[in-house]
Structure formats: C-alpha cells, structure tokens
Write an enzyme that holds these catalytic residues in place. Sequence first.
Site, PDB file in Angstrom:
ATOM      1  N   TYR A  22      -2.419   4.944  10.309  1.00  0.00           N
ATOM      2  CA  TYR A  22      -2.878   4.988   8.911  1.00  0.00           C
ATOM      3  C   TYR A  22      -4.374   5.256   8.791  1.00  0.00           C
ATOM      4  O   TYR A  22      -4.777   6.361   8.430  1.00  0.00           O
ATOM      5  CB  TYR A  22      -2.553   3.653   8.216  1.00  0.00           C
ATOM      6  CG  TYR A  22      -1.074   3.395   8.056  1.00  0.00           C
ATOM      7  CD1 TYR A  22      -0.372   3.961   6.996  1.00  0.00           C
ATOM      8  CD2 TYR A  22      -0.388   2.580   8.939  1.00  0.00           C
ATOM      9  CE1 TYR A  22       0.978   3.707   6.836  1.00  0.00           C
ATOM     10  CE2 TYR A  22       0.965   2.330   8.781  1.00  0.00           C
ATOM     11  CZ  TYR A  22       1.645   2.898   7.724  1.00  0.00           C
ATOM     12  OH  TYR A  22       2.978   2.669   7.566  1.00  0.00           O
TER      13      TYR A  22
ATOM     14  N   LYS B 286      -0.775  -5.245   3.427  1.00  0.00           N
ATOM     15  CA  LYS B 286       0.485  -5.905   3.057  1.00  0.00           C
ATOM     16  C   LYS B 286       0.272  -7.377   2.703  1.00  0.00           C
ATOM     17  O   LYS B 286       1.057  -7.946   1.941  1.00  0.00           O
ATOM     18  CB  LYS B 286       1.517  -5.764   4.185  1.00  0.00           C
ATOM     19  CG  LYS B 286       1.751  -4.323   4.653  1.00  0.00           C
ATOM     20  CD  LYS B 286       2.035  -3.382   3.513  1.00  0.00           C
ATOM     21  CE  LYS B 286       2.285  -1.939   3.923  1.00  0.00           C
ATOM     22  NZ  LYS B 286       1.229  -1.244   4.668  1.00  0.00           N
TER      23      LYS B 286
ATOM     24  N   TYR C 184       4.486  11.625  10.192  1.00  0.00           N
ATOM     25  CA  TYR C 184       4.074  10.227  10.030  1.00  0.00           C
ATOM     26  C   TYR C 184       4.014   9.555  11.406  1.00  0.00           C
ATOM     27  O   TYR C 184       4.941   9.707  12.198  1.00  0.00           O
ATOM     28  CB  TYR C 184       5.089   9.502   9.134  1.00  0.00           C
ATOM     29  CG  TYR C 184       4.964   7.988   9.178  1.00  0.00           C
ATOM     30  CD1 TYR C 184       3.921   7.354   8.509  1.00  0.00           C
ATOM     31  CD2 TYR C 184       5.855   7.212   9.905  1.00  0.00           C
ATOM     32  CE1 TYR C 184       3.783   5.980   8.557  1.00  0.00           C
ATOM     33  CE2 TYR C 184       5.720   5.831   9.960  1.00  0.00           C
ATOM     34  CZ  TYR C 184       4.681   5.225   9.291  1.00  0.00           C
ATOM     35  OH  TYR C 184       4.558   3.865   9.350  1.00  0.00           O
TER      36      TYR C 184
HETATM   37  C1  LIG Z   1       1.255   0.268   4.838  1.00  0.00           C
HETATM   38  C2  LIG Z   1      -0.109   0.716   5.234  1.00  0.00           C
HETATM   39  C3  LIG Z   1      -0.820   1.670   4.460  1.00  0.00           C
HETATM   40  C4  LIG Z   1      -0.228   2.374   3.286  1.00  0.00           C
HETATM   41  O1  LIG Z   1      -0.160   1.541   2.151  1.00  0.00           O
HETATM   42  P1  LIG Z   1       0.991   1.753   1.075  1.00  0.00           P
HETATM   43  O2  LIG Z   1       0.785   0.657   0.108  1.00  0.00           O
HETATM   44  O3  LIG Z   1       2.299   1.690   1.797  1.00  0.00           O
HETATM   45  O4  LIG Z   1       0.809   3.095   0.455  1.00  0.00           O
HETATM   46  C5  LIG Z   1      -2.118   1.986   4.845  1.00  0.00           C
HETATM   47  N1  LIG Z   1      -2.682   1.415   5.933  1.00  0.00           N
HETATM   48  C6  LIG Z   1      -2.033   0.513   6.701  1.00  0.00           C
HETATM   49  C7  LIG Z   1      -2.707  -0.032   7.902  1.00  0.00           C
HETATM   50  C8  LIG Z   1      -0.720   0.136   6.377  1.00  0.00           C
HETATM   51  O5  LIG Z   1      -0.085  -0.756   7.157  1.00  0.00           O
END
Ligand SMILES: *Cc1c(COP(=O)(O)O)cnc(C)c1O
Length: 345
Positions: free
Chosen positions: A296, A56, A270
Amino acid sequence: MDLSRFPRRRYTPFATPLEPLPRFSAALAASCPGGRAPEVWVKRDDMLGLFPGGNKTRKLEFLVADALAQGADTLVTCGAPQSNHCRITLAAAVKEGLRCRFVIEERVPDSYDLHASGNNFMFRLLGVEAVTVVPAGTNMADAMAKVVAELAAAGRKGYVIPGGGSNALGGLGYVACALELQQQCFEMGLRFDRVVVGSGSSGTHGGLLAGFLGDRIDIPIVGIGVSRDPADQEPLVWKEAQAVVDLIGAGFTVPREAVRSVGGYWQPKYSVPNARMVEAVQLAARTEGLLLDPVYTGKIMAGLIGLARAGEFKGGERVLFLHTGGLPSLHAYEGAVLGEVPVAP
Ligand SMILES: *Cc1c(COP(=O)(O)O)cnc(C)c1O
C-alpha cells in the site's frame, strides 16, 4: 460533524503525529522540474493502536463497538493472504475477549501458506480461531455468511466485518481522523494545500472526504489507487462517502467532482511489487528513517512522487501524506524492497 451518538471503542490514546519530511522533500525536489516540489508532511496513522496499527484501527473502533452492542462473540472478516485488515481485526478481537475467524481469498491457486511470514505469521501468533481459504472470485459476503451460520449452529454469534472494514460505520473512523487533523492544524497553525491518501476498499478515502465536506475543510484529497484505476475506483469512493454522510444524517450530496483518484501506480497487480514502489520505500527509509510497506504505502508514496515529478504541485505547496500502516508485510517482501529480487517496471 457530531459522532458522539455512535458507540466507539478507543484503541489509540493520542492523536497520531503530524511530522514534516524535510530530507525527503529535498531529495524529491532534486528530481522535480523547475523546482516545483512540494513540502511533504506525514500523518502517522502507522502509529495507531492495536498491533501493529494502521488505518483499519480507526474503522474498527466503530465496528467492534457495534459488534459488542449486538452481543457478538466472534468477529468474522475477510481479506487477501497478507491482509492488514485481518491482522488488526484479530488484534481487536483478542483485546475485547472475542474470537475471530477469517475467509482468505487465494488469488493464486494453492499459494496460501499458513506458515508464511509477515501478517500471516501474526495470524497464528495472535491465535485466529479458523481460516477458510477460498479461490479468487468467490463471493466473500456469502462465504462469511456461511461462517456465521456455522457459528449459529454451535450456539454462537458472529459479527461480519466487510473487507477492509469499509462500510458506512467503518468510514466513521476516517471522519474522526478528519476532525483530529482539523484540530491539529488549528493548534499547530498549519495549513495544507493537498492531502494524498491510499484508495482501496475506500473507507479511508471516502470517510475522510465525508469528514472534510461535512466540516468544510477545504483541502483537495487525492486518492492513489492501490488496486483500481479511476474509472473503477472513483464510483466506489463516492458511494462510500455518501453512505457515511447518510449514516451521520448530515443531509447533503457528495459532489462527484470532489472524488479524485489517480491510477497507474498499483500495476501490474494489487500487492505485486513494482520499481516505483521500491524507489519510494527506499527513499523514505534512507532520507527520514520512515518505513513504508510494499503493498500500500510504498505505491501510494510512489504516486505522490510521480505527481510531483509531473508538475502537479505548485512550488512550496504543502502536501500531507497519510501513512496508513501495513509494515509487517515488509518482511514478506524483503528481497524486492532491497532491490535484490527483480520486480515489474
Ligand atoms: C487497507 C489499507 C489501505 C487502503 O485503505 P482502504 O480504506 O481499504 O481504501 C491503505 N494502506 C494500508 C496499509 C492498508 O492496510
């Protein structure tokens, strides 16, 4: 692709490292049929700036620059209770002298705990101004518009950042990553055969794909779905990639077949732990001292491992794993990743 006309704040004063994972690759090879194991490398986007950084951060470089250009005094965004995106947006707001408000989607009724650990703890430590908790299925855009209206009534100016920072402007962050990676490969004399990324709100996958296509970087990208299987995920990624291409004015259509995602690793839901995630988190930690997160990157690496075991990669193929961060949420799932609390298969 030329990004120089877009205002950008810089939150990471270096290119994130590219590192080989020899011990991890050797351990993986032992479980791959016929020795068809990839040589796995990692790009350390978990080391991006803002606290603690992750993917992000790259999107926010462009989004926050736009908020400042528009004279906003408050960033308004949304996410799940353990949202990395919310935490990093808050860190950017603090750094820029802005205030920050969240709309949090509570997937399980009455489960939101302001005093929970992980990212949630950091929301309070970094000083979020207000949190609105809404039930699952709420229209988040409407809920954020309401927050902006409240701010306007008080003579303030809010700037809405969509979930995950994934609009065309946010996607520029991963075009910038594509350019950075291209330069690193050139300088290190490195060539990758495949890139594995997470695919959620799709700014990372879509932005990187737009950058690869626009700069003729001929490396297939595989997105591992963190919340959707390919039938639902791929159209989102295509739309994001095309929006990024259009914003830059690069004037081409993203071929649908360039968008590939893989499902089956995010279930049962999720952010809910599963056994393959636990295996991936433990393997990376115990072979390389590399920490992955349970929501993630643990599931994304489980996808890479699963593809390797299914014979997806040719022997010796060099695969780059994009580490997108997320580490604070490890602390909210300690028992699960240590194997002390039962998880879904
Ligand atoms: C948000 C996030 C993702 C996914 O990325 P997107 O751009 O939303 O597809 C992957 N890994 C982490 C750690 C995240 O915070």
